[in-house]
Enzyme design. Structure first.
Site, PDB file in Angstrom:
ATOM      1  N   GLU A  30       8.990   2.352  17.199  1.00 29.44           N
ATOM      2  CA  GLU A  30       9.593   3.461  17.927  1.00 29.44           C
ATOM      3  C   GLU A  30       9.264   3.237  19.403  1.00 29.44           C
ATOM      4  OE1 GLU A  30       8.272   7.435  16.927  1.00 29.44           O
ATOM      5  OE2 GLU A  30       9.598   8.293  18.446  1.00 29.44           O
ATOM      6  N   ARG A 265      -2.939  -0.302   7.300  1.00 28.71           N
ATOM      7  CA  ARG A 265      -2.836  -0.513   8.733  1.00 28.71           C
ATOM      8  C   ARG A 265      -4.142  -1.084   9.261  1.00 28.71           C
ATOM      9  NH1 ARG A 265      -0.305   3.711  10.972  1.00 28.71           N
ATOM     10  NH2 ARG A 265      -1.126   3.492  13.058  1.00 28.71           N
ATOM     11  N   LYS A 275      -0.722   5.482  19.108  1.00 27.97           N
ATOM     12  CA  LYS A 275       0.031   5.518  20.352  1.00 27.97           C
ATOM     13  C   LYS A 275      -0.229   6.814  21.108  1.00 27.97           C
ATOM     14  CE  LYS A 275       4.017   3.808  18.604  1.00 27.97           C
ATOM     15  NZ  LYS A 275       5.399   3.330  18.577  1.00 27.97           N
TER      16      LYS A 275
HETATM   17  P1  ATP Z   1       0.942   4.815  15.850  1.00 26.92           P
HETATM   18  O1  ATP Z   1       0.628   5.343  14.485  1.00 26.92           O
HETATM   19  O2  ATP Z   1      -0.065   3.910  16.439  1.00 26.92           O
HETATM   20  O3  ATP Z   1       1.385   5.858  16.800  1.00 26.92           O
HETATM   21  P2  ATP Z   1       3.447   4.109  14.813  1.00 26.92           P
HETATM   22  O4  ATP Z   1       3.257   3.784  13.400  1.00 26.92           O
HETATM   23  O5  ATP Z   1       4.015   5.433  15.131  1.00 26.92           O
HETATM   24  O6  ATP Z   1       2.141   3.839  15.628  1.00 26.92           O
HETATM   25  P3  ATP Z   1       5.740   2.519  15.158  1.00 26.92           P
HETATM   26  O7  ATP Z   1       6.380   2.153  16.429  1.00 26.92           O
HETATM   27  O8  ATP Z   1       6.426   3.459  14.265  1.00 26.92           O
HETATM   28  O9  ATP Z   1       4.307   3.032  15.532  1.00 26.92           O
HETATM   29  O10 ATP Z   1       5.318   1.229  14.371  1.00 26.92           O
HETATM   30  C1  ATP Z   1       6.151   0.128  14.150  1.00 26.92           C
HETATM   31  C2  ATP Z   1       5.672  -0.604  12.942  1.00 26.92           C
HETATM   32  O11 ATP Z   1       4.339  -1.044  13.141  1.00 26.92           O
HETATM   33  C3  ATP Z   1       5.674   0.276  11.724  1.00 26.92           C
HETATM   34  O12 ATP Z   1       6.190  -0.466  10.632  1.00 26.92           O
HETATM   35  C4  ATP Z   1       4.235   0.605  11.513  1.00 26.92           C
HETATM   36  O13 ATP Z   1       3.967   0.809  10.153  1.00 26.92           O
HETATM   37  C5  ATP Z   1       3.533  -0.622  12.062  1.00 26.92           C
HETATM   38  N1  ATP Z   1       2.194  -0.275  12.541  1.00 26.92           N
HETATM   39  C6  ATP Z   1       1.854   0.701  13.397  1.00 26.92           C
HETATM   40  N2  ATP Z   1       0.528   0.763  13.564  1.00 26.92           N
HETATM   41  C7  ATP Z   1      -0.003  -0.219  12.797  1.00 26.92           C
HETATM   42  C8  ATP Z   1      -1.331  -0.667  12.531  1.00 26.92           C
HETATM   43  N3  ATP Z   1      -2.387  -0.092  13.108  1.00 26.92           N
HETATM   44  N4  ATP Z   1      -1.493  -1.698  11.679  1.00 26.92           N
HETATM   45  C9  ATP Z   1      -0.433  -2.289  11.118  1.00 26.92           C
HETATM   46  N5  ATP Z   1       0.838  -1.922  11.316  1.00 26.92           N
HETATM   47  C10 ATP Z   1       1.061  -0.893  12.145  1.00 26.92           C
HETATM   48 MG    MG Z   2       5.727   5.406  13.323  1.00 28.20          MG
END
Ligand code: ATP
Ligand code: MG
Length: 564
Positions: A30, A265, A275
């Site tokens: 995102e 994760r 984020k």
């Molecule tokens: P955050 O939880 O840090 O705000 P998010 O999951 O909202 O991050 P996205 O932009 O939706 O961030 O993530 C893009 C992809 O990266 C998704 O498939 C998510 O599952 C993966 N992702 C995000 N954080 C992690 C992490 N700490 N380890 C592994 N994969 C991750």
């Molecule tokens: Mg997300």
């Protein structure tokens, strides 16, 4: 090829002929912040799987929340993925699918599977029993069933009309939603009539003001996967209990159906990987921007001096699992050291200088000594380092009252100066306050670049810089951003756990002249100190160096600990 559970699933699919043996993954960020090391794990998994199976991997921006998203983030994400060394086969935006998603929503309304609701956010939560849900997650008993919305039984015609008028902008933000009609007693809260669309007047970075209703993540993600022909939709564990909904939408719409697979994760010690929290650190100026070298963002790691190879190798080492864990920051640092040890050239620089005068070396003399550029890489060749009567050494390489096993300099002790001579300290000069401000030493000309002809040994070797040839530079030393291993565990107190010493700026260090030849962002080693990178703030007049990682494990600048 089945060394982890994801590959096992793919292999089973391939054996069973599902997806015709295709593997097509995607990385779906995102654009509401910069990518962090957790995203690197996801990128690594998706892209390497595609490559390994001869498949494809898309980059898809999951841009369904205009209030928080921005083109700046889109650009940064693309740059980061490229920097990590991956090339996407196609680039998509969920916002490209808005019209199609709208049609699908209407299709569900017509099938009696969706309705327009007038309850507000708080009421929806209350009717679903969200709070009871958190009790359930805490293991305190079954979730009581939720309650149907009084608007749940609107007719198809009324729902279609209201939905069209939502799109047309007839209703204020938040006054209505479109919800899937599933089961308000479902044990999984996500299945209790989830919201599909909300009214939100916010300018989208791509669609502008074209829309005032936006689809929710769950109503968008699976269909986007489906449209792109994704086979394996790999995501993090928090989506596991969204999978029934992912499946429900695709089934009800009778669409091509990818398989969602969840993995744990990445969490890393001494930092945060959310984020939202990273945004707080940036917006509240706890750090100096998204690429602050202390942040676990890819932009931060890059600026600090991390290499894409080190990060990829880290991702390989941590592997994929089904249970959450916190990986030791030391492992990431190890991967960087391993890479830079092979590739980075060696230089000499003194961070906290103490001047020494070689009393028996003529004042007007200078010579140029041979120094190896990289002992791990003979092809890197050698260079000449200037030597003269006055030199800087590291202040902590001298001790007035040394403990027993101190093999560096003290009055009466003899050490080797790297690539140069043996020197013996004869006197420490002090200022009025009793601080040592200069050392007087004598050198042995016969030891130039090698051993003493009489066979006498010294145990310590020091790095040094010739005073009159020294290049002044700024050094930025970084330490862990947080003082606790798990800042997430501190809840609202997490900001109080920031390490006040995470950045130390030394305005003037002294380095050998070869630092002038360093390229932009080049990584190098200051011998016996650590690996550094040239920062983007560097100017021709004033180089600026970032400490990327110390030479030895410990992970903190206080552990800069020279070979004894
Ligand atoms: P955050 O939880 O840090 O705000 P998010 O999951 O909202 O991050 P996205 O932009 O939706 O961030 O993530 C893009 C992809 O990266 C998704 O498939 C998510 O599952 C993966 N992702 C995000 N954080 C992690 C992490 N700490 N380890 C592994 N994969 C991750
Ligand atoms: Mg997300």
């Amino acid at each position: 090829m089945s060394d982890d559970f994801i590959r096992e699933i793919i292999n089973e699919h391939n054996t069973a002929g599902r997806f015709d043996g295709r593997v097509h993954t995607r990385f779906p960020p995102e654009p509401n912040g910069y990518l962090h090391i957790g995203h690197a794990k996801s990128i690594f998994i998706n892209f390497t799987l595609a490559k390994e199976y001869g498949g494809k991997c898309n980059l898809r921006f999951d841009d369904t929340n205009p209030a928080k998203e921005d083109q700046e983030y889109v650009d940064a994400i693309k740059e980061n993925v490229r920097w990590l060394g991956f090339k996407w086969d196609a680039e998509f935006f969920a916002s490209d699918y808005y019209e199609q998603l709208y049609d699908w929503a209407a299709q569900l309304i017509k099938a009696g599977k969706a309705y327009v609701d007038d309850l507000n956010d708080a009421e929806i939560r209350e009717y679903r029993g969200t709070n009871a849900g958190s009790r359930l997650q805490a293991g305190k008993g079954a979730t009581p069933p939720g309650k149907n919305s009084p608007f749940r039984d609107r007719s198809v015609a009324e729902n279609l009309d209201l939905f069209a008028r939502m799109r047309a902008g007839e209703f204020p933000d938040g006054s209505k939603t479109l919800r899937a009609k599933i089961d308000m007693a479902h044990p999984n809260l996500n299945m209790r009539d989830p919201v599909m669309y909300r009214i939100l007047r916010a300018t989208h970075h791509r669609t502008g003001d074209q829309w005032c209703i936006y689809p929710m993540y769950d109503f968008t993600h699976g269909q986007s996967d489906s449209l792109e022909g994704i086979t394996h939709s790999i995501c993090t564990l928090e989506f596991e209990n969204h999978r029934p909904l992912y499946d429900w939408y695709l089934n009800e719409l009778n669409l091509y159906h990818p398989q969602q697979i969840e993995f744990a994760r990445l969490n890393l010690t001494y930092t945060v990987l959310s984020k939202r929290r990273l945004l707080t650190l940036v917006k509240e100026n706890h750090v100096r921007g998204w690429d602050d070298p202390r942040l676990p963002t890819l932009a931060g790691f890059r600026r600090r001096g991390y290499t894409p190879a080190a990060i990829r190798n880290f991702c390989l080492k941590i592997g994929v699992a089904k249970t959450d864990s916190r990986v030791d920051l030391a492992l990431l640092e190890f991967c960087l050291r391993e890479d830079l040890n092979r590739s980075a050239r060696r230089l000499m620089g003194v961070l906290r200088p103490l001047k020494i005068v070689i009393t028996n070396y003529p004042a007007d003399r200078e010579e140029f000594l041979d120094a190896v550029n990289n002992p791990e890489d003979p092809a890197a060749g050698s260079r000449k380092i200037p030597f003269s009567r006055e030199l800087y050494i590291e202040r902590d390489d001298f001790m007035e009252n040394p403990p027993k096993k101190f093999f560096r300099l003290s009055v009466g002790a003899e050490v080797r100066l790297r690539y140069a001579y043996f020197i013996k300290c004869e006197e420490a000069i002090k200022d009025a306050a009793g601080n040592v401000v200069e050392l007087r030493c004598a050198y042995d000309e016969a030891t130039r670049g090698g051993d003493a002809p009489d066979g006498r040994k010294v145990k310590g070797t020091l790095h040094w810089v010739s005073v009159k040839h020294a290049v002044a530079a700024e050094a930025r030393l970084y330490d862990r951003l947080f003082t606790v291993e798990n800042p997430d565990g501190e809840r609202d107190n997490w900001l109080n756990c920031l390490n006040p010493q995470s950045l130390e700026i030394i305005p003037e260090i002294y380095a050998e002249p070869a630092v002038k030849e360093l390229g932009a962002a080049e990584k190098f080693q200051f011998e016996r100190v650590g690996y550094f990178s040239v920062d983007k703030d560097a100017t021709p007049q004033k180089p600026v160096f970032n400490l990327a990682v110390t030479l030895k494990d410990g992970g903190a600048k206080k552990d800069i600990d020279r070979a004894k």
